[in-house]
Design a protein around this motif. Structure first.
Motif, PDB file in Angstrom:
ATOM      1  N   TYR A 113      15.221  19.893  59.239  1.00 21.13           N
ATOM      2  CA  TYR A 113      16.517  20.478  58.894  1.00 21.13           C
ATOM      3  C   TYR A 113      16.797  20.214  57.425  1.00 21.13           C
ATOM      4  CZ  TYR A 113      16.927  20.310  63.958  1.00 21.13           C
ATOM      5  OH  TYR A 113      16.703  20.454  65.299  1.00 21.13           O
ATOM      6  N   TRP A 114      17.411  21.221  56.794  1.00 21.82           N
ATOM      7  CA  TRP A 114      17.681  21.160  55.360  1.00 21.82           C
ATOM      8  C   TRP A 114      19.129  21.538  55.077  1.00 21.82           C
ATOM      9  CZ3 TRP A 114      14.168  19.884  51.466  1.00 21.82           C
ATOM     10  CH2 TRP A 114      12.848  19.670  51.891  1.00 21.82           C
ATOM     11  N   GLY A 115      19.665  20.906  54.047  1.00 21.99           N
ATOM     12  CA  GLY A 115      20.963  21.326  53.542  1.00 21.99           C
ATOM     13  C   GLY A 115      20.802  22.449  52.533  1.00 21.99           C
ATOM     14  N   GLN A 116      21.930  22.908  52.014  1.00 25.13           N
ATOM     15  CA  GLN A 116      21.929  24.054  51.115  1.00 25.13           C
ATOM     16  C   GLN A 116      21.737  23.641  49.649  1.00 25.13           C
ATOM     17  OE1 GLN A 116      24.642  22.527  52.086  1.00 25.13           O
ATOM     18  NE2 GLN A 116      25.785  22.308  50.182  1.00 25.13           N
ATOM     19  N   GLY A 117      21.867  22.361  49.376  1.00 23.56           N
ATOM     20  CA  GLY A 117      21.652  21.866  48.021  1.00 23.56           C
ATOM     21  C   GLY A 117      22.935  21.674  47.235  1.00 23.56           C
ATOM     22  N   THR A 118      22.884  20.767  46.281  1.00 30.40           N
ATOM     23  CA  THR A 118      24.001  20.541  45.361  1.00 30.40           C
ATOM     24  C   THR A 118      23.431  20.389  43.956  1.00 30.40           C
ATOM     25  OG1 THR A 118      25.978  19.190  44.928  1.00 30.40           O
ATOM     26  CG2 THR A 118      24.033  18.019  45.699  1.00 30.40           C
ATOM     27  N   GLN A 119      24.090  21.027  42.994  1.00 25.56           N
ATOM     28  CA  GLN A 119      23.578  21.051  41.624  1.00 25.56           C
ATOM     29  C   GLN A 119      23.966  19.768  40.896  1.00 25.56           C
ATOM     30  OE1 GLN A 119      21.759  23.573  39.825  1.00 25.56           O
ATOM     31  NE2 GLN A 119      21.617  21.913  38.330  1.00 25.56           N
ATOM     32  N   VAL A 120      22.987  19.170  40.241  1.00 25.17           N
ATOM     33  CA  VAL A 120      23.213  18.034  39.350  1.00 25.17           C
ATOM     34  C   VAL A 120      22.742  18.448  37.960  1.00 25.17           C
ATOM     35  CG1 VAL A 120      22.513  15.687  38.774  1.00 25.17           C
ATOM     36  CG2 VAL A 120      23.006  16.296  41.157  1.00 25.17           C
ATOM     37  N   THR A 121      23.640  18.363  36.993  1.00 26.96           N
ATOM     38  CA  THR A 121      23.307  18.706  35.620  1.00 26.96           C
ATOM     39  C   THR A 121      23.619  17.514  34.730  1.00 26.96           C
ATOM     40  OG1 THR A 121      23.824  21.038  36.012  1.00 26.96           O
ATOM     41  CG2 THR A 121      23.700  20.312  33.719  1.00 26.96           C
ATOM     42  N   VAL A 122      22.608  17.058  34.011  1.00 28.58           N
ATOM     43  CA  VAL A 122      22.773  15.922  33.103  1.00 28.58           C
ATOM     44  C   VAL A 122      22.627  16.451  31.684  1.00 28.58           C
ATOM     45  CG1 VAL A 122      22.020  13.608  32.494  1.00 28.58           C
ATOM     46  CG2 VAL A 122      21.753  14.438  34.854  1.00 28.58           C
ATOM     47  N   SER A 123      23.728  16.455  30.972  1.00 31.24           N
ATOM     48  CA  SER A 123      23.731  17.051  29.639  1.00 31.24           C
ATOM     49  C   SER A 123      24.897  16.505  28.843  1.00 31.24           C
ATOM     50  CB  SER A 123      23.846  18.576  29.747  1.00 31.24           C
ATOM     51  OG  SER A 123      23.965  19.158  28.465  1.00 31.24           O
ATOM     52  N   SER A 124      24.676  16.404  27.530  1.00 28.40           N
ATOM     53  CA  SER A 124      25.761  15.984  26.644  1.00 28.40           C
ATOM     54  C   SER A 124      26.485  17.204  26.087  1.00 28.40           C
ATOM     55  CB  SER A 124      25.211  15.117  25.515  1.00 28.40           C
ATOM     56  OG  SER A 124      24.167  15.791  24.836  1.00 28.40           O
TER      57      SER A 124
END
Length: 124
Positions: A113-124
């Motif tokens: 089973y999988w989730g739909q995902g969540t975006q992680v953005t690491v940026s200055s």
């Protein structure tokens, strides 16, 4: 219906922290190993971390060791991924996945089973 829902993603500066959550509905997590995967832009999805059903065993890819920590609260049917000292190369969509067995698996095909995902953005 069995579902996994990720939350906690967002935009963070390098060196910052985020805590991702993976909440299960429609089933109890007690007998499932849970993995976190990520897909960075233009790259294949990769396994990041995994925790066994009893939380007795955890593993991490080398690039996140010492920075990420996976934990679980079976009573709350939730698994967490604490991400510290984030780097731009951690930018990706993060997915959680459940495996119908007590022990972790390394491969995507081992998860059911999988989730739909969540975006992680690491940026200055």
């Amino acid at each position: 219906q069995l579902q996994l829902v990720e939350s906690g993603g967002g935009l963070v500066q390098p060196g910052g922290s985020l805590r991702l959550s993976c909440a299960a509905s429609g089933f109890a997590l007690d007998h499932y190993a849970i993995g976190w995967f990520r897909r960075a832009p233009g790259k294949e999805r990769e396994g990041v971390s995994c925790i066994s059903s009893s939380a007795g065993s955890t593993n991490y890819i080398d690039s996140v060791k010492g920075r990420f920590a996976i934990t679980r609260d079976n009573a709350k049917k939730t698994v967490y991924l604490q991400m510290n000292s984030l780097k731009p190369e951690d930018t990706a969509v993060y997915y959680c996945a459940a495996r119908i067995t007590t022990m972790c698996g390394d491969l995507e095909d081992e998860y059911d089973y999988w989730g739909q995902g969540t975006q992680v953005t690491v940026s200055s």
